[in-house]
Design a protein around this motif. Structure first.
Motif, PDB file in Angstrom:
ATOM      1  N   PRO A 101     -19.183 -26.740-144.875  1.00 30.63           N
ATOM      2  CA  PRO A 101     -20.114 -27.593-144.178  1.00 30.63           C
ATOM      3  C   PRO A 101     -20.581 -26.747-142.948  1.00 30.63           C
ATOM      4  O   PRO A 101     -19.182 -27.355-141.780  1.00 30.63           O
ATOM      5  CB  PRO A 101     -19.946 -28.957-144.617  1.00 30.63           C
ATOM      6  CG  PRO A 101     -19.311 -28.751-145.390  1.00 30.63           C
ATOM      7  CD  PRO A 101     -18.078 -27.329-145.341  1.00 30.63           C
ATOM      8  N   PRO A 102     -21.624 -26.575-142.788  1.00 31.29           N
ATOM      9  CA  PRO A 102     -21.561 -25.873-140.989  1.00 31.29           C
ATOM     10  C   PRO A 102     -21.105 -27.389-140.160  1.00 31.29           C
ATOM     11  O   PRO A 102     -20.625 -26.226-139.027  1.00 31.29           O
ATOM     12  CB  PRO A 102     -22.784 -25.157-140.906  1.00 31.29           C
ATOM     13  CG  PRO A 102     -23.206 -25.085-141.963  1.00 31.29           C
ATOM     14  CD  PRO A 102     -22.679 -26.230-143.558  1.00 31.29           C
ATOM     15  N   ALA A 103     -21.654 -28.625-140.117  1.00 32.72           N
ATOM     16  CA  ALA A 103     -21.269 -28.852-139.200  1.00 32.72           C
ATOM     17  C   ALA A 103     -19.807 -29.265-138.753  1.00 32.72           C
ATOM     18  O   ALA A 103     -18.940 -29.347-137.442  1.00 32.72           O
ATOM     19  CB  ALA A 103     -22.111 -30.585-139.756  1.00 32.72           C
ATOM     20  N   ASP A 104     -19.163 -28.986-140.005  1.00 31.71           N
ATOM     21  CA  ASP A 104     -17.481 -29.527-139.510  1.00 31.71           C
ATOM     22  C   ASP A 104     -16.700 -27.484-139.063  1.00 31.71           C
ATOM     23  O   ASP A 104     -16.118 -27.874-138.291  1.00 31.71           O
ATOM     24  CB  ASP A 104     -16.634 -29.930-141.264  1.00 31.71           C
ATOM     25  CG  ASP A 104     -17.907 -31.190-140.853  1.00 31.71           C
ATOM     26  OD1 ASP A 104     -17.130 -31.890-140.984  1.00 31.71           O
ATOM     27  OD2 ASP A 104     -19.143 -30.710-142.943  1.00 31.71           O
ATOM     28  N   LEU A 105     -17.334 -26.971-140.002  1.00 35.45           N
ATOM     29  CA  LEU A 105     -16.914 -26.034-139.580  1.00 35.45           C
ATOM     30  C   LEU A 105     -17.171 -24.994-137.746  1.00 35.45           C
ATOM     31  O   LEU A 105     -16.331 -24.161-136.740  1.00 35.45           O
ATOM     32  CB  LEU A 105     -18.299 -24.330-139.902  1.00 35.45           C
ATOM     33  CG  LEU A 105     -17.150 -23.264-139.826  1.00 35.45           C
ATOM     34  CD1 LEU A 105     -16.150 -22.888-140.663  1.00 35.45           C
ATOM     35  CD2 LEU A 105     -17.820 -21.923-140.449  1.00 35.45           C
ATOM     36  N   THR A 106     -18.384 -25.136-137.564  1.00 33.77           N
ATOM     37  CA  THR A 106     -18.544 -25.171-135.794  1.00 33.77           C
ATOM     38  C   THR A 106     -17.768 -26.075-134.501  1.00 33.77           C
ATOM     39  O   THR A 106     -17.730 -25.770-133.572  1.00 33.77           O
ATOM     40  CB  THR A 106     -20.210 -24.750-135.618  1.00 33.77           C
ATOM     41  OG1 THR A 106     -20.532 -26.685-135.970  1.00 33.77           O
ATOM     42  CG2 THR A 106     -20.657 -23.673-136.430  1.00 33.77           C
ATOM     43  N   THR A 109     -11.576 -29.025-134.296  1.00 34.18           N
ATOM     44  CA  THR A 109     -11.544 -29.059-135.913  1.00 34.18           C
ATOM     45  C   THR A 109     -10.733 -30.770-136.301  1.00 34.18           C
ATOM     46  O   THR A 109     -10.815 -31.425-137.076  1.00 34.18           O
ATOM     47  CB  THR A 109      -9.325 -28.821-136.406  1.00 34.18           C
ATOM     48  OG1 THR A 109      -8.806 -28.347-134.691  1.00 34.18           O
ATOM     49  CG2 THR A 109      -9.793 -27.244-136.463  1.00 34.18           C
ATOM     50  N   TYR A 110     -10.686 -31.217-135.058  1.00 34.45           N
ATOM     51  CA  TYR A 110     -10.105 -32.832-134.835  1.00 34.45           C
ATOM     52  C   TYR A 110     -11.069 -33.461-134.756  1.00 34.45           C
ATOM     53  O   TYR A 110     -11.742 -34.636-135.307  1.00 34.45           O
ATOM     54  CB  TYR A 110      -9.946 -33.286-133.243  1.00 34.45           C
ATOM     55  CG  TYR A 110     -10.360 -32.700-132.053  1.00 34.45           C
ATOM     56  CD1 TYR A 110     -11.777 -33.969-131.938  1.00 34.45           C
ATOM     57  CD2 TYR A 110     -10.000 -31.844-130.935  1.00 34.45           C
ATOM     58  CE1 TYR A 110     -12.236 -33.467-130.429  1.00 34.45           C
ATOM     59  CE2 TYR A 110     -10.855 -31.328-130.581  1.00 34.45           C
ATOM     60  CZ  TYR A 110     -12.463 -32.067-130.348  1.00 34.45           C
ATOM     61  OH  TYR A 110     -13.083 -32.099-129.060  1.00 34.45           O
ATOM     62  N   ALA A 111     -12.844 -32.667-135.075  1.00 33.15           N
ATOM     63  CA  ALA A 111     -13.895 -33.560-135.180  1.00 33.15           C
ATOM     64  C   ALA A 111     -14.564 -33.415-136.942  1.00 33.15           C
ATOM     65  O   ALA A 111     -15.708 -34.165-137.127  1.00 33.15           O
ATOM     66  CB  ALA A 111     -15.023 -33.031-133.900  1.00 33.15           C
ATOM     67  N   CYS A 112     -13.722 -32.206-137.637  1.00 35.53           N
ATOM     68  CA  CYS A 112     -14.453 -32.374-138.938  1.00 35.53           C
ATOM     69  C   CYS A 112     -14.140 -33.541-139.720  1.00 35.53           C
ATOM     70  O   CYS A 112     -13.272 -34.440-139.703  1.00 35.53           O
ATOM     71  CB  CYS A 112     -13.398 -31.520-139.379  1.00 35.53           C
ATOM     72  SG  CYS A 112     -13.112 -31.439-140.463  1.00 35.53           S
ATOM     73  N   SER A 113     -14.951 -34.129-140.464  1.00 34.35           N
ATOM     74  CA  SER A 113     -15.426 -34.915-141.166  1.00 34.35           C
ATOM     75  C   SER A 113     -14.218 -34.793-142.545  1.00 34.35           C
ATOM     76  O   SER A 113     -13.998 -33.655-142.734  1.00 34.35           O
ATOM     77  CB  SER A 113     -17.230 -34.981-142.037  1.00 34.35           C
ATOM     78  OG  SER A 113     -16.769 -33.955-142.419  1.00 34.35           O
ATOM     79  N   ARG A 114     -14.543 -35.515-142.714  1.00 32.08           N
ATOM     80  CA  ARG A 114     -13.111 -36.235-144.201  1.00 32.08           C
ATOM     81  C   ARG A 114     -13.892 -35.365-145.344  1.00 32.08           C
ATOM     82  O   ARG A 114     -13.004 -34.722-145.906  1.00 32.08           O
ATOM     83  CB  ARG A 114     -12.639 -37.590-144.462  1.00 32.08           C
ATOM     84  CG  ARG A 114     -12.023 -37.860-145.816  1.00 32.08           C
ATOM     85  CD  ARG A 114     -11.623 -39.367-146.645  1.00 32.08           C
ATOM     86  NE  ARG A 114     -10.989 -39.848-144.906  1.00 32.08           N
ATOM     87  CZ  ARG A 114      -9.482 -40.595-144.306  1.00 32.08           C
ATOM     88  NH1 ARG A 114      -9.616 -39.905-144.792  1.00 32.08           N
ATOM     89  NH2 ARG A 114      -9.677 -41.269-142.924  1.00 32.08           N
ATOM     90  N   LYS A 118     -12.607 -31.457-146.936  1.00 30.56           N
ATOM     91  CA  LYS A 118     -12.452 -32.211-148.727  1.00 30.56           C
ATOM     92  C   LYS A 118     -13.340 -30.560-149.507  1.00 30.56           C
ATOM     93  O   LYS A 118     -12.626 -29.891-150.158  1.00 30.56           O
ATOM     94  CB  LYS A 118     -12.329 -33.573-149.126  1.00 30.56           C
ATOM     95  CG  LYS A 118     -11.751 -34.118-148.986  1.00 30.56           C
ATOM     96  CD  LYS A 118     -12.459 -34.881-149.879  1.00 30.56           C
ATOM     97  CE  LYS A 118     -11.247 -36.570-149.400  1.00 30.56           C
ATOM     98  NZ  LYS A 118     -12.232 -37.774-150.313  1.00 30.56           N
ATOM     99  N   SER A 119     -14.237 -30.472-148.867  1.00 34.26           N
ATOM    100  CA  SER A 119     -15.233 -29.743-150.034  1.00 34.26           C
ATOM    101  C   SER A 119     -14.582 -28.042-149.325  1.00 34.26           C
ATOM    102  O   SER A 119     -14.687 -27.728-150.128  1.00 34.26           O
ATOM    103  CB  SER A 119     -16.563 -29.773-148.445  1.00 34.26           C
ATOM    104  OG  SER A 119     -17.331 -28.879-149.626  1.00 34.26           O
ATOM    105  N   ALA A 120     -14.246 -28.241-148.195  1.00 37.65           N
ATOM    106  CA  ALA A 120     -13.772 -26.817-147.441  1.00 37.65           C
ATOM    107  C   ALA A 120     -12.872 -26.303-148.021  1.00 37.65           C
ATOM    108  O   ALA A 120     -12.471 -25.090-148.759  1.00 37.65           O
ATOM    109  CB  ALA A 120     -14.465 -27.197-145.289  1.00 37.65           C
ATOM    110  N   MET A 165     -11.823 -23.602-140.662  1.00 36.08           N
ATOM    111  CA  MET A 165     -11.766 -22.382-141.854  1.00 36.08           C
ATOM    112  C   MET A 165      -9.912 -21.593-141.386  1.00 36.08           C
ATOM    113  O   MET A 165      -9.368 -21.327-142.435  1.00 36.08           O
ATOM    114  CB  MET A 165     -12.607 -21.023-142.091  1.00 36.08           C
ATOM    115  CG  MET A 165     -13.303 -19.835-143.273  1.00 36.08           C
ATOM    116  SD  MET A 165     -12.119 -20.795-145.093  1.00 36.08           S
ATOM    117  CE  MET A 165     -14.311 -21.526-144.920  1.00 36.08           C
ATOM    118  N   GLY A 166      -9.697 -21.475-140.560  1.00 36.84           N
ATOM    119  CA  GLY A 166      -8.711 -21.158-140.336  1.00 36.84           C
ATOM    120  C   GLY A 166      -7.495 -22.464-140.918  1.00 36.84           C
ATOM    121  O   GLY A 166      -6.222 -21.794-141.725  1.00 36.84           O
ATOM    122  N   ILE A 167      -7.553 -23.241-141.188  1.00 40.94           N
ATOM    123  CA  ILE A 167      -6.646 -24.997-141.964  1.00 40.94           C
ATOM    124  C   ILE A 167      -6.954 -23.861-143.545  1.00 40.94           C
ATOM    125  O   ILE A 167      -5.742 -23.933-144.274  1.00 40.94           O
ATOM    126  CB  ILE A 167      -7.121 -25.950-141.499  1.00 40.94           C
ATOM    127  CG1 ILE A 167      -6.716 -26.380-140.265  1.00 40.94           C
ATOM    128  CG2 ILE A 167      -6.612 -26.923-142.124  1.00 40.94           C
ATOM    129  CD1 ILE A 167      -7.689 -27.672-139.577  1.00 40.94           C
TER     130      ILE A 167
END
Ligand SMILES: NC(=O)c1ccc[n+]([C@@H]2O[C@H](COP(=O)([O-])OP(=O)(O)OC[C@H]3O[C@@H](n4cnc5c(N)ncnc54)[C@H](O)[C@@H]3O)[C@@H](O)[C@H]2O)c1
Length: 275
Positions: A101-106, A109-114, A118-120, A165-167
Motif C-alpha cells: 500500500p502506497p502509504a506504507d511503502l513511502t 519502516t517504523y511507521a508502516c501499519s500492521r 501484512k498485505s505487502a 519492500m526491502g523487508i
C-alpha cells in the motif's frame, strides 16, 4: 528448434509492455515456449486489465489469459487447474509480483501499519509459496520444472526509499531458498533474479526511485542503468536447461551495483569538484 520447444508454463505478473514478466515471456516465446498468462481481476464494468494484457499476449499465441489475485487461494488454484488442463505438467513458472500500500511503502519502516505490512508480505513474498504450493498440491510440476521470482538488492542491504519492500524482498529471497530445498528432491528448481532499478508501474510507487537509478548509473561497474531486456534474457536462461545445476540462488542482474562496497574514485572526484 528453440531452447523451450515443447516446454509449457505460466507467467504471472504482466501488467504492460514495461513489465519484467513481459520481457521474460518474450524471450521464452522466441525460444518456442507455450505460455499461459494471468491478469489482475477487473473491478468495474470494463475488462481493463484483461484487455491491456490481452493486447500483448494474444499476438504471441498465449494459451490462456485468466484473472488472478494472489490474495485469493481459489484464484491461484484455478490458474494451476487451467495450466494442468491445457498443458498437463508445468515446466516453468515466472512469479513477478509485488505490491505494498502506497502509504506504507513511502514512509519509514517504523511507521508502516500492521495491515500494510501484512498485505505487502502476503502479495510480495507469501504468494510465491502459495503458487508453488498449489502447483505441488495438484501434482502439476514437471520432472525438471523451474520457478523464477524477482527481487531487488534492497532486500540485502538498506536502500533508502525502498523501505517496506526491502523487508518483503528479504523474506522472498528466503522463501526461494526454503522452496528450493523442499522441491529440489522432486526435480523442481527455484531461483530469483535481483534486478537493478527499472522504470515500471511497480517501481513508480517506490520513493526516491529516480535517485536509485542515478546512484546505480554512477556507482555500478558498468556505469549505466539496466535494460529490461537484460533481465528478460537472464530470466529465460534461469528457466532453461542451461542453468540445470543451479537452485536456491539469487542472481544479480544489476550492472554489478551489488559488488561495490564504496563509490568508485571517479564518482568521489566529481563530488569533491562540486563542493
Ligand atoms: N522495476 C524494478 O526496478 C524492479 C527491480 C527489481 C525487482 N523488481 C520486481 O520485479 C517484479 C515485477 O515488477 P515490475 O517492475 O515488472 O512491475 P509491474 O508493475 O509491471 O509488475 C508487477 C506485477 O504485480 C502484479 N500484482 C500486484 N498485486 C497483485 C496481486 N494481488 N495479485 C496478482 N498480481 C499482482 C501486477 O498486476 C503487476 O503485473 C516485482 O516483484 C518487483 O518488485 C522490480
Amino acid at each position: 528448434m528453440g531452447l523451450f520447444t515443447g516446454k509449457k508454463g505460466i507467467v504471472l505478473g504482466v501488467a504492460n509492455d514495461r513489465s519484467i514478466a513481459w520481457s521474460i515471456a518474450e524471450h521464452l516465446h522466441r525460444e518456442g515456449a507455450e505460455i499461459g498468462f494471468t491478469h489482475l481481476p477487473d473491478t468495474g464494468d470494463r475488462p481493463k486489465n484483461q484487455n491491456k494484457v490481452g493486447k500483448l499476449v494474444d499476438p504471441i499465441g498465449s494459451k490462456f489469459l485468466i484473472p488472478m489475485d494472489v490474495c485469493n487461494d481459489e484464484h491461484i488454484a484455478a490458474v494451476i487447474e487451467k495450466a494442468v488442463a491445457t498443458f498437463g505438467k508445468i515446466d516453468f513458472i515466472v512469479h513477478s509480483i509485488a505490491f505494498a500500500p502506497p502509504a506504507d511503502l513511502t514512509g519509514p519502516t517504523y511507521a508502516c501499519s500492521r495491515n500494510g505490512f501484512k498485505s505487502a508480505m502476503e502479495i510480495s513474498a507469501y504468494s510465491l509459496l502459495a503458487v508453488a504450493g498449489a502447483a505441488k498440491k495438484q501434482d502439476a510440476l514437471s520432472q525438471d520444472c523451474s520457478i523464477l521470482t524477482l527481487s531487488y538488492f534492497g532486500g540485502e542491504e538498506v536502500i533508502p526509499g525502498y523501505n517496506l519492500m526491502g523487508i518483503c524482498k528479504a523474506a522472498l529471497e528466503c522463501c526461494v531458498r526454503y522452496l528450493a530445498s523442499e522441491l529440489g528432491p522432486y526435480g523442481t528448481r527455484v531461483n530469483a533474479i535481483s534486478a537493478g532499478p527499472l522504470r515500471t508501474v511497480s517501481s513508480s510507487g517506490v520513493g526516491d526511485f529516480d535517485k536509485m537509478q542515478m546512484v546505480n548509473a554512477t556507482i555500478s561497474p558498468l556505469r549505466r542503468n539496466l535494460d529490461v531486456d537484460e533481465v528478460g534474457s537472464m530470466g529465460m536462461v534461469m528457466l532453461s536447461k542451461l542453468s540445470s545445476g543451479m537452485t536456491g540462488e539469487v542472481v544479480h542482474v544489476d550492472c554489478g551495483f551489488n559488488i561495490m562496497g564504496a563509490p568508485p574514485a571517479d564518482f568521489l572526484s566529481k563530488i569533491s569538484a562540486a563542493t
